[in-house]
Scaffold this active site. Sequence first.
Site, short mmCIF file in Angstrom:
data_model
loop_
_atom_site.label_atom_id
_atom_site.label_comp_id
_atom_site.label_asym_id
_atom_site.label_seq_id
_atom_site.Cartn_x
_atom_site.Cartn_y
_atom_site.Cartn_z
N HIS A 77 -2.87 2.70 -2.91
CA HIS A 77 -3.41 3.64 -1.92
C HIS A 77 -2.30 4.51 -1.33
CE1 HIS A 77 -5.77 5.27 1.36
NE2 HIS A 77 -4.91 4.78 2.24
N ASP A 80 -1.35 7.16 -3.84
CA ASP A 80 -2.44 8.13 -3.93
C ASP A 80 -2.43 9.05 -2.71
OD1 ASP A 80 -4.95 9.22 -5.03
OD2 ASP A 80 -5.86 8.23 -3.28
#
Length: 104
Positions: A77, A80
Amino acid sequence: MQEENLEAVMGLIIHGGNAKSNAMEAIQEAKNGDFTLADEKIKLAEESLVEAHHSQTGLLTKEAQGEHISLNLLTVHSQDHLMTSIAFTDLAKEIIDVYKKISA
């Protein structure tokens, strides 16, 4: 996850989020015709991206030195989040340039 690695991952998320927020605010300021403030917001976004890159570099250095960095959802995460923030900031610069041309 080690505390030091968790701090780096959270740094990616926090600084990436700040960059995206500032880039979005920059677009809004350009839309309102305040190009000085838009440019200031983009500068803040870029500074946040630099901070995020410092966090990322720390993790990459550890990995290159043989220290295994656990890959979990939080780590993915964070990467990203950073990549999205970079792309959004780049796009915001282009949108601001369009607003400047329209205004001229």
